[in-house]
Design an enzyme around this catalytic site. Structure first.
Site, short mmCIF file in Angstrom:
data_model
loop_
_atom_site.label_atom_id
_atom_site.label_comp_id
_atom_site.label_asym_id
_atom_site.label_seq_id
_atom_site.Cartn_x
_atom_site.Cartn_y
_atom_site.Cartn_z
N VAL A 196 0.99 -0.91 -0.04
CA VAL A 196 0.82 -0.06 -0.10
C VAL A 196 0.94 1.30 0.06
O VAL A 196 1.88 1.77 0.66
CB VAL A 196 -1.00 -0.03 1.17
CG1 VAL A 196 -1.78 1.21 1.26
CG2 VAL A 196 -1.69 -1.17 1.37
N CYS A 279 5.23 -3.68 22.40
CA CYS A 279 5.95 -4.26 23.61
C CYS A 279 6.60 -3.95 24.35
O CYS A 279 8.43 -4.27 24.72
CB CYS A 279 6.11 -5.57 23.62
SG CYS A 279 5.84 -6.44 25.49
N THR A 424 0.48 -4.34 22.46
CA THR A 424 0.98 -5.45 22.80
C THR A 424 -0.13 -6.62 21.41
O THR A 424 -1.40 -6.30 21.29
CB THR A 424 0.91 -6.09 23.98
OG1 THR A 424 -0.32 -6.14 23.80
CG2 THR A 424 1.58 -4.96 25.08
N CYS A 458 1.67 -7.88 28.96
CA CYS A 458 2.85 -7.73 28.92
C CYS A 458 3.54 -8.73 29.63
O CYS A 458 3.50 -8.72 31.03
CB CYS A 458 4.25 -6.43 29.27
SG CYS A 458 5.55 -7.01 28.64
#
Length: 530
Positions: A196, A279, A424, A458
């Site tokens: 894209v 993360c 995450t 996490c």
């Protein structure tokens, strides 16, 4: 080198250096194609220099320069001729690899038989075949099987990125964290293997890298983010050798494992860039697992471990900091807050940091035997330059409904979304069903129906066999999934390790990507508003 396969015969990489060409040949490539014009950067090697180095390494070479990702027919023709006349496998490069990939995919589309669906208006177009895009497609089809859905994704491989931390610790094999894209693509969707280059939301169109477009009634943007290695001079060239590694790349996580297994003395540096990053606990996870290995092998006393964090705290949710600090103390880790990696000299094994002090900013240099570096992370170029972008460069959304504030038939989720949640896979798992119900509401002309409350998780691997399972939502509110007697997230537990090691990969491949929403059903927006 960060080499990323596009197909079995064509891969891309960021800017190559002449001294890297022999390594390229050693990896089995037969041809290099440069798609970057000369002179874009002051220190950029010219195409002639690369061609000479290719000749020495026994590689074919072609120069097909394009100034942007919006390539023209002439560019596609040149690329097609180069591919036809030179042997494969081929490695294409430019500044980031994006233009080389765009050109290759444009040639592939031109040579392929046109799809009978290529001119249609899809009910839903999804940009990105990562966790957000695939999970959303599956959740949509679970609710309405007759939808016409196109997923735009150029990659042939789908990665389970949360597993790379455990690859870096020798717990998982790399192969366990990837599967063919065709295997995870939900049945009933049209997979468009294209990149894209932009968006035309006023016209309900997505612009493809070859200049074509795809029309939609509703759009879901889930392109992930871009690892901006180039923002730290010297880092990109140093990766994979001289002790420089990163679990943020599939091909480098095994090198992390090798480095931590072989190091017996010296200095190990672990870095974390400014937010946002995917993360935020991952930079620490690599450090704790390495330290645990060194402690059990009897080497930790001879290794000086430093954590350089561009932020001001160890972890953004205070409830989990005491447990983490106990491991910082156990391993004797030197914490350096507001200390940002700004340059790397791999051959000299030297890292340069800028660190805030009461008097301003100072520059310090640290020699290392191992450097686990995490790059700055930014929105993809096609998003950042579009009308969909918010001030951060990521796709602007209402943080609860994940709907774009200006274009009501556009939604976004995952790492490419500007909502203030942690980036995450756990967040995506709850976002995808919300986007699915809200897309269907939009298509039906109804009010938004689902609410995302900012959940993220996490699993902080503080030692092999124990994890601090941090779960939280908007505002840093602790939001545990399980009762405390099952998993107490504020302390390290074996139950959380079992969840990370055994349960979550299965949940990812067989539930999340299949539209099964165990413990992830969307909350009704009406209940949240009341």
């Amino acid at each position: 080198m960060e080499i990323r396969p596009v197909t079995a015969d064509f891969s891309v990489t960021p800017q190559l250096q002449p001294q890297e060409l022999q390594a390229v040949a050693d990896q089995g490539f037969k041809t290099v194609i440069c798609t970057r014009p000369d002179g874009e950067d002051a220190n950029q090697p010219s195409a002639a220099e690369i061609e000479a180095a290719c000749a020495k390494a026994g590689l074919g070479f072609a120069f097909v320069p394009v100034a942007s990702r919006a390539v023209g027919a002439e560019d596609v023709g040149k690329m097609a001729r180069a591919l036809a006349s030179l042997p494969g496998p081929v490695l294409g490069y430019c500044r980031s690899g994006a233009r080389a990939e765009t050109l290759y995919l444009a040639v592939s589309r031109q040579q392929a038989t046109p799809s009978p669906c290529s001119a249609k208006i899809y009910d839903v177009v999804i940009v990105g075949g990562g966790s957000g895009g695939i999970a959303t497609a599956a959740s949509l089809l679970k609710r309405k099987s007759g939808l016409s859905i196109a997923v735009i994704e150029p990659m042939d491989v789908h990665y389970y990125q949360p597993g790379w931390t455990l690859v870096g610790a020798g717990v998982f094999q790399p192969q366990a964290t990837c599967r063919p894209m065709a295997q995870v693509m939900p049945k009933g969707v049209q997979w468009l293997r294209a990149s894209v280059s932009g968006f035309a939301p006023e016209e309900n169109r997505v612009i493809l890298g070859d200049g074509g477009d795809v029309a939609y009634r509703a759009l879901v943007v889930a392109p992930g983010l871009r690892l901006a290695w180039e923002q730290i001079p010297g880092l990109q060239e140093a990766l994979g050798c001289n002790g420089v590694t990163s679990n943020y790349r599939f091909d480098l996580a095994p090198y992390t494992n090798r480095l931590s297994a072989e190091l017996t003395s010296g200095r190990a540096l672990f870095t974390q860039p400014p937010m946002p990053i995917k993360c935020a606990g991952a930079p620490q996870k690599a450090m704790y697992l390495s330290c645990d290995r060194w402690l059990k092998a009897g080497h930790l006393s001879g290794i000086q471990v430093e954590f350089h964090n561009a932020g001001g705290v160890l972890f953004g949710v205070p409830a989990y900091v005491p447990a983490l600090m106990s491991y910082v103390q156990r391993y004797g880790i030197e914490l350096n807050f507001e200390s940002r990696l700004v340059a790397v000299d791999g051959r000299a094994r030297l890292a340069r940091f800028e660190r805030k002090t009461p008097d301003g900013v100072e520059t310090i240099e640290r020699e290392f035997d191992m450097l686990h570096a995490v790059p700055p992370q930014v929105a993809p170029d096609c998003v950042r330059s579009s009308k969909l972008a918010g001030p951060s460069g990521f796709v602007a959304v209402n943080e609860t409904t994940l709907q774009h504030p200006d274009f009501p038939n556009v939604f976004a989720l995952g790492d490419g979304c500007a909502a203030p949640n942690a980036k995450t896979a756990a967040a995506v798992r709850q976002q995808a069903p919300v986007v699915a119900v809200n897309v269907l509401a939009q298509l039906a002309g109804k009010e938004m129906a689902g609410a995302y409350l900012g959940y993220g998780s996490c699993p902080l691997t503080v030692e092999r066999g124990r994890i601090v399972l941090a779960e939280f939502s908007y505002g840093g509110k602790v939001t545990p999934t399980f009762p405390r007697w099952v998993v107490d997230g504020t302390r390290p537990t074996r139950a959380a390790w079992f969840l990370k090691d055994r349960i979550l990969p299965t949940l990812y491949w067989h539930d999340m990507l299949k539209g099964r929403e165990w413990l992830a059903a969307p909350k009704p927006l009406s209940a949240v508003q009341n």
